[in-house]
Write a protein that holds these residues in place. Structure first.
Motif, PDB file in Angstrom:
ATOM      1  N   SER A 214       4.577  16.780   4.271  1.00 58.56           N
ATOM      2  CA  SER A 214       5.209  16.221   5.476  1.00 58.56           C
ATOM      3  C   SER A 214       6.616  15.718   5.182  1.00 58.56           C
ATOM      4  O   SER A 214       7.491  15.762   6.048  1.00 58.56           O
ATOM      5  N   ASP A 215       6.820  15.220   3.969  1.00 62.66           N
ATOM      6  CA  ASP A 215       8.173  14.793   3.576  1.00 62.66           C
ATOM      7  C   ASP A 215       9.147  15.962   3.710  1.00 62.66           C
ATOM      8  O   ASP A 215      10.277  15.810   4.170  1.00 62.66           O
ATOM      9  N   TYR A 216       8.661  17.108   3.264  1.00 67.73           N
ATOM     10  CA  TYR A 216       9.486  18.322   3.277  1.00 67.73           C
ATOM     11  C   TYR A 216       9.793  18.727   4.729  1.00 67.73           C
ATOM     12  O   TYR A 216      10.931  19.061   5.070  1.00 67.73           O
ATOM     13  N   THR A 217       8.780  18.670   5.579  1.00 69.65           N
ATOM     14  CA  THR A 217       9.001  18.953   7.005  1.00 69.65           C
ATOM     15  C   THR A 217      10.110  18.055   7.547  1.00 69.65           C
ATOM     16  O   THR A 217      11.024  18.510   8.248  1.00 69.65           O
ATOM     17  N   ALA A 218      10.025  16.768   7.194  1.00 66.44           N
ATOM     18  CA  ALA A 218      10.987  15.788   7.716  1.00 66.44           C
ATOM     19  C   ALA A 218      12.409  16.117   7.265  1.00 66.44           C
ATOM     20  O   ALA A 218      13.353  16.074   8.067  1.00 66.44           O
ATOM     21  N   THR A 219      12.569  16.479   5.990  1.00 59.90           N
ATOM     22  CA  THR A 219      13.927  16.727   5.504  1.00 59.90           C
ATOM     23  C   THR A 219      14.458  18.077   6.002  1.00 59.90           C
ATOM     24  O   THR A 219      15.655  18.223   6.214  1.00 59.90           O
ATOM     25  N   LEU A 220      13.556  19.024   6.208  1.00 60.70           N
ATOM     26  CA  LEU A 220      13.983  20.303   6.789  1.00 60.70           C
ATOM     27  C   LEU A 220      14.544  20.081   8.185  1.00 60.70           C
ATOM     28  O   LEU A 220      15.603  20.613   8.547  1.00 60.70           O
ATOM     29  N   ILE A 221      13.828  19.280   8.969  1.00 57.30           N
ATOM     30  CA  ILE A 221      14.284  18.993  10.329  1.00 57.30           C
ATOM     31  C   ILE A 221      15.583  18.194  10.283  1.00 57.30           C
ATOM     32  O   ILE A 221      16.540  18.484  11.007  1.00 57.30           O
ATOM     33  N   GLY A 222      15.611  17.208   9.388  1.00 54.64           N
ATOM     34  CA  GLY A 222      16.812  16.375   9.251  1.00 54.64           C
ATOM     35  C   GLY A 222      18.046  17.209   8.964  1.00 54.64           C
ATOM     36  O   GLY A 222      19.095  17.031   9.582  1.00 54.64           O
ATOM     37  N   ALA A 223      17.898  18.145   8.010  1.00 59.41           N
ATOM     38  CA  ALA A 223      19.044  18.978   7.632  1.00 59.41           C
ATOM     39  C   ALA A 223      19.424  19.913   8.772  1.00 59.41           C
ATOM     40  O   ALA A 223      20.607  20.102   9.067  1.00 59.41           O
ATOM     41  N   ALA A 224      18.419  20.494   9.429  1.00 55.56           N
ATOM     42  CA  ALA A 224      18.705  21.449  10.506  1.00 55.56           C
ATOM     43  C   ALA A 224      19.444  20.776  11.662  1.00 55.56           C
ATOM     44  O   ALA A 224      20.356  21.357  12.244  1.00 55.56           O
ATOM     45  N   LEU A 225      19.042  19.546  11.997  1.00 54.25           N
ATOM     46  CA  LEU A 225      19.658  18.874  13.141  1.00 54.25           C
ATOM     47  C   LEU A 225      20.880  18.054  12.731  1.00 54.25           C
ATOM     48  O   LEU A 225      21.526  17.440  13.579  1.00 54.25           O
ATOM     49  N   GLY A 226      21.148  18.000  11.425  1.00 53.05           N
ATOM     50  CA  GLY A 226      22.297  17.205  10.957  1.00 53.05           C
ATOM     51  C   GLY A 226      22.165  15.745  11.340  1.00 53.05           C
ATOM     52  O   GLY A 226      23.111  15.132  11.846  1.00 53.05           O
ATOM     53  N   VAL A 227      21.017  15.144  11.075  1.00 51.01           N
ATOM     54  CA  VAL A 227      20.792  13.751  11.474  1.00 51.01           C
ATOM     55  C   VAL A 227      21.563  12.803  10.558  1.00 51.01           C
ATOM     56  O   VAL A 227      22.088  13.206   9.526  1.00 51.01           O
ATOM     57  N   ASP A 228      21.594  11.523  10.951  1.00 45.17           N
ATOM     58  CA  ASP A 228      22.306  10.540  10.142  1.00 45.17           C
ATOM     59  C   ASP A 228      21.483  10.104   8.932  1.00 45.17           C
ATOM     60  O   ASP A 228      22.024   9.895   7.857  1.00 45.17           O
TER      61      ASP A 228
END
Ligand code: ASP
Ligand code: MG
Length: 471
Positions: A214-228
């Protein structure tokens, strides 16, 4: 608008009360003009139970599956009853959970009939933990009057290869789809709740990203959306200088570099998925480890720039238990190209992961560390395939050992760190059985007897004064 991915691990959503608490954290963050994407793990212990159920199904234990289904229903229905107050909403979520668990029963019954569990069907079974937790958390958020929408990893657009059990995301298509499907919701003030850990191949077959994924899911989404920032919510304050159960004066590390965190994630008691930092490191997006049960604490920030400087080269020390050391001796290995390759190839083919290696330049001896539960298998494959064939003359094992690792980015190029690490051991009468330091110089690992493990950790914590690390 600031954008944040919040990932909640299994213990954060272990009960309905916890789910409600977590939903409130989401609401509070959203009310601070923040767009939030939620990623959630299965309820605590559910993935392990699914694994067990899949194995029981393979053994054709119909009765077990029946009881298991009831357990899953009870766990999730109890969670719903505590997490969601609105009767209509509760009914809707109950309906989804009932339908999903019925499907799970069918899958397990199918495995029972054929008596075969493939990597593909195992991933399918394991996907149910997150498929069940996400709708409940989504309901809990809606119950607090925020619009939210539930996604499986596949629905969110995470596409992987077919390496079941440890699938690799295909970054281009995944990024494109996440942007297309998840980003618009943030603009409409809808909170996407994405099930962690699970994804699908290009053909839509369910895959998992490896345990803790799940950590990986979170960082994949974070990188894709360019979150803060990506916030990994867990049940401890963050990454510490040592396990506080061993060292009561252990301190929270407020900042770490990506490299340090990756190193510590592998060793730490609260392991992060080993690949989780990859996507955000590339995009230079910080991650923060935070405690759901102590949200006032800012936790540990993982990023490329550090503002606080620690006093010393070593920042943290960890102990890895449940390991065993194998010593392989043989004059036949000396000057014989490919001899190590034969040993590792053999272990690899038998699915035995090697955690640590040390070999002296004499070449007549190589020591390796593996998980303790694999020791029997490792010894028998080594003996059967290699003993008496002129390569190795002797294989010996110790199963009462542990690995101690001292870590910190400032170790690189600092003189005398190794000397201090080992002098501190000698001073405390700890005998060292094996040593390894990669040339990245981010950590020094060594093996000691398990009974000496605590003393070894304590010696390093004291030597580098880690309880005063930022004073
Ligand atoms: N539920 C999965 C596991 O237990 C994934 C995760 O928790 O991140 O491994
Ligand atoms: Mg988990």
């Amino acid at each position: 608008m600031k954008k944040i991915v919040m990932k909640f691990g299994g213990t954060s959503v272990a009960t309905g009360e916890n789910m409600r608490h977590v939903a409130r954290l989401v609401v509070d963050t959203t009310s601070q003009e923040c767009g939030v994407v939620v990623v959630v793990s299965a309820l605590d212990g559910v993935t392990d139970e699914l694994l067990e159920a899949a194995e029981q199904a393979q053994k054709e234990k119909q009765e077990y599956i029946k009881a298991f289904k009831q357990r899953m229903l009870d766990t999730h229905f109890t969670a719903i009853s505590k997490a969601i107050r609105n009767a209509q909403l509760r009914k809707e979520v109950e309906h989804i959970i009932q339908k999903t668990i019925d499907e799970l029963e069918k899958v397990l019954t199918g495995i029972c009939y054929v008596g075969e569990l493939t990597a593909k069907s195992k991933d399918y079974v394991l996907s149910f933990g997150e498929r069940l937790s996400a709708p409940v958390l989504c309901g809990a958020i809606s119950d607090l009057k925020l619009k939210s929408q539930c996604f499986t990893g596949k629905e969110a657009g995470i596409v992987t290869d077919v390496n079941f059990g440890e699938a690799n995301p295909l970054l281009n298509v995944t990024t494109h789809q996440l942007k297309e499907r998840i980003k618009p919701l943030l603009e409409k003030n809808v909170i996407p709740v994405v099930s962690g850990y699970i994804a699908a191949t290009q053909d839509g077959v369910v895959t998992t990203l490896g345990r803790g994924g799940s950590d990986y899911t979170a960082t994949l989404i974070g990188a894709a959306l360019g979150v803060d920032e990506v916030w990994i919510w867990t049940d401890v304050d963050g990454i510490m200088t040592a396990d506080p159960k061993i060292i009561p004066t252990a301190k929270l590390l407020p900042e770490l570099s990506y490299q340090e965190a990756a190193e510590m994630a592998i060793f730490g008691a609260k392991a992060m998925h080993p690949r989780a930092l990859e996507p955000i490191m590339k995009a230079n997006i910080p991650a923060r480890i935070r405690n759901v049960f102590n949200p006032k604490n800012p936790g540990t920030l993982i990023s490329s720039d550090q503002t606080t400087t620690s006093k010393d080269a070593v920042k943290s020390v960890a102990i890895i238990k449940d390991v065993a050391m194998i010593n392989i001796n043989g004059a036949g290995m000396v000057g014989a190209p490919g001899s190590y390759a034969r040993i590792f190839d053999l272990l690899g083919r038998n699915h035995i992961n090697v955690m640590m290696i040390s070999a002296a330049v004499s070449e007549a001896n190589i020591s390796i560390v593996i998980r303790r539960n694999l020791l029997g298998r490792a010894l028998s494959v080594l003996e059967i395939a290699l003993l008496g064939k002129g390569l190795i003359s002797d294989v010996a094992a110790e199963d009462d050992v542990c690995v101690v690792a001292a870590m910190g980015a400032n170790m690189k190029g600092t003189l005398g760190v190794a000397s201090r690490v080992f002098t501190s051991q000698a001073r405390n009468c700890v005998n060292i059985r094996m040593i390894a330091q990669g040339s990245s110089e981010l950590n020094i690992s060594f093996v000691v007897k398990e009974k000496d493990g605590k003393a070894a950790v304590k010696a390093i914590h004291e030597e580098f004064e880690l309880d005063k690390i930022y004073l």
